[in-house]
Motif scaffolding. Structure first.
Motif, PDB file in Angstrom:
ATOM      1  N   GLY A   1       0.832  -1.206   0.000  1.00 45.09           N
ATOM      2  CA  GLY A   1       0.000   0.000   0.000  1.00 45.09           C
ATOM      3  C   GLY A   1       0.863   1.251   0.000  1.00 45.09           C
ATOM      4  O   GLY A   1       0.614   2.194  -0.755  1.00 45.09           O
ATOM      5  N   ALA A   2       1.903   1.235   0.829  1.00 41.51           N
ATOM      6  CA  ALA A   2       2.808   2.387   0.909  1.00 41.51           C
ATOM      7  C   ALA A   2       3.557   2.586  -0.409  1.00 41.51           C
ATOM      8  O   ALA A   2       3.740   3.714  -0.877  1.00 41.51           O
ATOM      9  CB  ALA A   2       3.791   2.179   2.056  1.00 41.51           C
ATOM     10  N   MET A   3       3.985   1.477  -1.024  1.00 37.31           N
ATOM     11  CA  MET A   3       4.708   1.572  -2.299  1.00 37.31           C
ATOM     12  C   MET A   3       3.815   2.148  -3.401  1.00 37.31           C
ATOM     13  O   MET A   3       4.265   2.936  -4.234  1.00 37.31           O
ATOM     14  CB  MET A   3       5.233   0.188  -2.694  1.00 37.31           C
ATOM     15  CG  MET A   3       6.415  -0.259  -1.836  1.00 37.31           C
ATOM     16  SD  MET A   3       6.692  -2.061  -1.863  1.00 37.31           S
ATOM     17  CE  MET A   3       7.087  -2.333  -3.583  1.00 37.31           C
TER      18      MET A   3
ATOM     19  N   SER B   1       9.383   2.592   8.653  1.00 37.75           N
ATOM     20  CA  SER B   1       8.510   2.741   9.829  1.00 37.75           C
ATOM     21  C   SER B   1       7.289   1.835   9.710  1.00 37.75           C
ATOM     22  O   SER B   1       6.865   1.198  10.687  1.00 37.75           O
ATOM     23  CB  SER B   1       8.018   4.187   9.952  1.00 37.75           C
ATOM     24  OG  SER B   1       9.100   5.050  10.162  1.00 37.75           O
ATOM     25  N   LEU B   2       6.723   1.766   8.524  1.00 39.77           N
ATOM     26  CA  LEU B   2       5.531   0.934   8.349  1.00 39.77           C
ATOM     27  C   LEU B   2       5.877  -0.559   8.440  1.00 39.77           C
ATOM     28  O   LEU B   2       5.042  -1.366   8.840  1.00 39.77           O
ATOM     29  CB  LEU B   2       4.851   1.245   7.006  1.00 39.77           C
ATOM     30  CG  LEU B   2       4.097   2.577   6.986  1.00 39.77           C
ATOM     31  CD1 LEU B   2       3.499   2.849   5.604  1.00 39.77           C
ATOM     32  CD2 LEU B   2       2.979   2.596   8.046  1.00 39.77           C
TER      33      LEU B   2
ATOM     34  N   LEU C   1       4.134   4.451  14.330  1.00 42.58           N
ATOM     35  CA  LEU C   1       3.279   5.307  13.489  1.00 42.58           C
ATOM     36  C   LEU C   1       3.464   6.796  13.770  1.00 42.58           C
ATOM     37  O   LEU C   1       2.924   7.632  13.045  1.00 42.58           O
ATOM     38  CB  LEU C   1       1.803   4.932  13.699  1.00 42.58           C
ATOM     39  CG  LEU C   1       1.373   3.561  13.178  1.00 42.58           C
ATOM     40  CD1 LEU C   1      -0.115   3.356  13.422  1.00 42.58           C
ATOM     41  CD2 LEU C   1       1.688   3.404  11.696  1.00 42.58           C
ATOM     42  N   GLU C   2       4.226   7.117  14.830  1.00 48.19           N
ATOM     43  CA  GLU C   2       4.350   8.527  15.213  1.00 48.19           C
ATOM     44  C   GLU C   2       4.729   9.484  14.077  1.00 48.19           C
ATOM     45  O   GLU C   2       4.100  10.528  13.908  1.00 48.19           O
ATOM     46  CB  GLU C   2       5.326   8.671  16.396  1.00 48.19           C
ATOM     47  CG  GLU C   2       4.594   8.507  17.721  1.00 48.19           C
ATOM     48  CD  GLU C   2       5.541   8.302  18.893  1.00 48.19           C
ATOM     49  OE1 GLU C   2       6.702   8.746  18.816  1.00 48.19           O
ATOM     50  OE2 GLU C   2       5.124   7.665  19.885  1.00 48.19           O
ATOM     51  N   PRO C   3       5.734   9.119  13.242  1.00 43.24           N
ATOM     52  CA  PRO C   3       6.139  10.072  12.195  1.00 43.24           C
ATOM     53  C   PRO C   3       5.012  10.446  11.232  1.00 43.24           C
ATOM     54  O   PRO C   3       5.124  11.418  10.498  1.00 43.24           O
ATOM     55  CB  PRO C   3       7.237   9.324  11.422  1.00 43.24           C
ATOM     56  CG  PRO C   3       7.631   8.160  12.266  1.00 43.24           C
ATOM     57  CD  PRO C   3       6.521   7.884  13.210  1.00 43.24           C
ATOM     58  N   PHE C   4       3.925   9.662  11.216  1.00 42.79           N
ATOM     59  CA  PHE C   4       2.879   9.901  10.218  1.00 42.79           C
ATOM     60  C   PHE C   4       1.811  10.884  10.698  1.00 42.79           C
ATOM     61  O   PHE C   4       0.960  11.317   9.916  1.00 42.79           O
ATOM     62  CB  PHE C   4       2.205   8.578   9.831  1.00 42.79           C
ATOM     63  CG  PHE C   4       3.129   7.649   9.117  1.00 42.79           C
ATOM     64  CD1 PHE C   4       3.206   7.663   7.740  1.00 42.79           C
ATOM     65  CD2 PHE C   4       3.947   6.777   9.813  1.00 42.79           C
ATOM     66  CE1 PHE C   4       4.067   6.819   7.070  1.00 42.79           C
ATOM     67  CE2 PHE C   4       4.812   5.923   9.160  1.00 42.79           C
ATOM     68  CZ  PHE C   4       4.873   5.950   7.784  1.00 42.79           C
ATOM     69  N   GLY C   5       1.841  11.206  11.995  1.00 44.86           N
ATOM     70  CA  GLY C   5       0.856  12.163  12.521  1.00 44.86           C
ATOM     71  C   GLY C   5      -0.564  11.705  12.243  1.00 44.86           C
ATOM     72  O   GLY C   5      -0.865  10.508  12.294  1.00 44.86           O
ATOM     73  N   ARG C   6      -1.413  12.663  11.903  1.00 43.62           N
ATOM     74  CA  ARG C   6      -2.837  12.366  11.730  1.00 43.62           C
ATOM     75  C   ARG C   6      -3.126  11.459  10.525  1.00 43.62           C
ATOM     76  O   ARG C   6      -4.191  10.830  10.458  1.00 43.62           O
ATOM     77  CB  ARG C   6      -3.624  13.671  11.586  1.00 43.62           C
ATOM     78  CG  ARG C   6      -3.914  14.358  12.926  1.00 43.62           C
ATOM     79  CD  ARG C   6      -5.000  15.431  12.757  1.00 43.62           C
ATOM     80  NE  ARG C   6      -6.176  14.921  12.049  1.00 43.62           N
ATOM     81  CZ  ARG C   6      -7.111  14.149  12.614  1.00 43.62           C
ATOM     82  NH1 ARG C   6      -7.022  13.809  13.877  1.00 43.62           N
ATOM     83  NH2 ARG C   6      -8.160  13.742  11.906  1.00 43.62           N
ATOM     84  N   LYS C   7      -2.208  11.430   9.593  1.00 39.25           N
ATOM     85  CA  LYS C   7      -2.468  10.620   8.396  1.00 39.25           C
ATOM     86  C   LYS C   7      -2.581   9.125   8.700  1.00 39.25           C
ATOM     87  O   LYS C   7      -3.164   8.361   7.935  1.00 39.25           O
ATOM     88  CB  LYS C   7      -1.351  10.839   7.367  1.00 39.25           C
ATOM     89  CG  LYS C   7      -1.556  12.106   6.557  1.00 39.25           C
ATOM     90  CD  LYS C   7      -0.655  12.136   5.349  1.00 39.25           C
ATOM     91  CE  LYS C   7      -0.957  13.360   4.492  1.00 39.25           C
ATOM     92  NZ  LYS C   7       0.184  13.763   3.695  1.00 39.25           N
ATOM     93  N   ALA C   8      -1.972   8.710   9.854  1.00 46.38           N
ATOM     94  CA  ALA C   8      -2.013   7.288  10.207  1.00 46.38           C
ATOM     95  C   ALA C   8      -3.206   6.970  11.103  1.00 46.38           C
ATOM     96  O   ALA C   8      -3.287   5.883  11.685  1.00 46.38           O
ATOM     97  CB  ALA C   8      -0.716   6.880  10.893  1.00 46.38           C
TER      98      ALA C   8
END
Lengths: 294, 294
Positions: free
Chosen positions: A192-194, A205-206, A272-279
């Motif tokens: 999904g990330a790719m 991170s994911l 998941l912290e680096p992703f903020g609200r998007k995660a």
């Protein structure tokens, strides 16, 4: 959580529609194998892996629609592995998602072929992925093939079969669960990330998130096998103990197993912290999995 | 033909070396499945499909090395289908290429997993193909997945299983052989041509060649099952008749079956005309297959 339930329902419906459109129709000849493929695939599964795939695309700021081929591919791979694992010559399970398993309905030979067809179809639908700037199609295919291969998904089932009735250490058990469960969950998220053209850092991170979540998920599954009824599970309860399979509760005891599930979920959350609200959705799904009644 | 024998030996050795380098080592854990994969793959097969793949690349003026990933992929797919077809719940064969079949040595469950791993590996090695101007990687993956899927290779085995003990017409038999044998032979050739960036016209001609050659090959295989000994075949002779399987000799009689093989080979040969001298090897291989002692 009502809002999450709606999200899960909507995403699962999208995946189901895509799978339905993609798969050969049940009447297409030879009809038996196409019926059996659909019987196994449309059995009321929660579509956890494809939903994680779509949510990971969102977390990376991508269009979830671009991740649909990957989402379908991981569900096809997951379903094929269930069909083959349930065979009498493997785990010999009669019940799956509350219904007779594929080989109980269609016979062993047809179940082998049905699994083969689902696996092959996984790569066909994956070939419809749009490559991104960072990830050519080769990266998608290799990601799925390595995870589905003899050192991960298949290797895990081999270790599982070979471990039955033996005393395994916690480390050995973790290895099996990494291969059998965490690898495909992680790959679902990575694909999904790719498809959202994620940076190396985000992909890393994911991967940490997927690995911890996958292990947590398996610990909880082991606990539920002990504490729940067959009716509630939709598959034979107490099966692990009956075949003397090594599980977290068997090795650590129920209490420590529950603590391990919490620890792993926490680890997943901090990745998941680096992703903020998007995660947001990934976080909700992880919480939801931990809140299963175990 | 001595010159052809050398060519076949050299090409097969190249494919073997590539497969050996590509596959996980036998000692890699879990070792059983890696041993079983190598046991099935390195069993002295003639490597007909990969050699056709490389020769097709030559016929289109390409570098055969560029076709090596495709050549490995079709052999992996062929071997997986043999491992699964030999299972007790399918054709129940004890002997293959003169040795006990995979499930006789490693057990049924491990044979299912070994086939799964070979199939998955096919797509992994294929992902290493270099796309050409006309053919993106997606075309390679889709070509192999469609041919390996539920309407071709797997579908053929389904029809074969369902047809046992029944009176089939010649048309039904052709359909099974197209799906089971001709499709993968054709795809082997097409993938080789694609790796050489073949024009649509050339790909079309080679598809006609592969289809006719594949059917001829299967007719001859059916004939040999009747006329040869188990020792010579390296697999159980007379098996088709024993399980009342529909075959060309059974439906047409030996004489007409032989004529059919000749007719098909002729058809295959004329499809090579546009290639002139470049199709020298493909022509030789077709002649060689026809000259088997049937």
């Amino acid at each position: 959580m009502d809002d999450l339930k709606q999200y899960l329902t909507d995403r699962a419906a999208e995946v189901d529609a895509a799978l339905d459109a993609f798969l050969p129709k049940a009447r297409q000849r030879p009809a038996t194998v196409h019926e059996a493929m659909r019987y196994s695939l449309f059995a009321g599964g929660k579509r956890l892996r494809p939903v994680l795939c779509l949510a990971a695309a969102e977390a990376c700021g991508g269009d979830p629609d671009a991740a649909l081929p990957s989402a379908c591919a991981v569900e096809l791979m997951h379903t094929y592995s269930l069909v083959h694992d349930d065979l009498p010559c493997m785990d010999d399970d009669d019940l799956r998602r509350g219904r007779p398993t594929c080989h109980k309905v269609y016979g062993d030979g047809m179940a082998v072929l049905t699994g083969d067809a689902l696996l092959t179809e996984a790569f066909l639908v994956l070939s419809e992925s749009s490559p991104t700037r960072r990830y050519p199609l080769a990266a998608f295919v290799a990601e799925l093939a390595i995870t589905g291969g003899s050192t991960k998904l298949i290797g895990g089932q081999v270790m599982d079969l070979e471990g039955e009735g033996k005393d395994l250490t916690k480390a050995q058990l973790v290895k099996i669960h990494e291969a059998k469960t965490a690898a495909l969950l992680t790959t679902s998220i990575r694909l999904g990330a790719m498809s959202a053209n994620a940076t190396d850092g985000k992909l890393e991170s994911l991967s940490t998130f997927g690995h911890a979540l996958g292990l947590a998920f398996q610990v909880i599954d082991d606990i539920l096998d002990v504490t729940q009824t067959t009716e509630k599970l939709g598959k034979t309860a107490g099966k692990d103990e009956a075949v003397a399979k090594a599980t977290y509760p068997a090795i650590l005891g129920l209490d420590k197993a529950r603590k391990e599930a919490h620890r792993l979920t926490k680890k997943a959350m901090s990745a998941l912290e680096p992703f903020g609200r998007k995660a947001h959705r990934l976080r909700q799904i992880a919480e939801y999995l931990l809140e299963r009644d175990y």
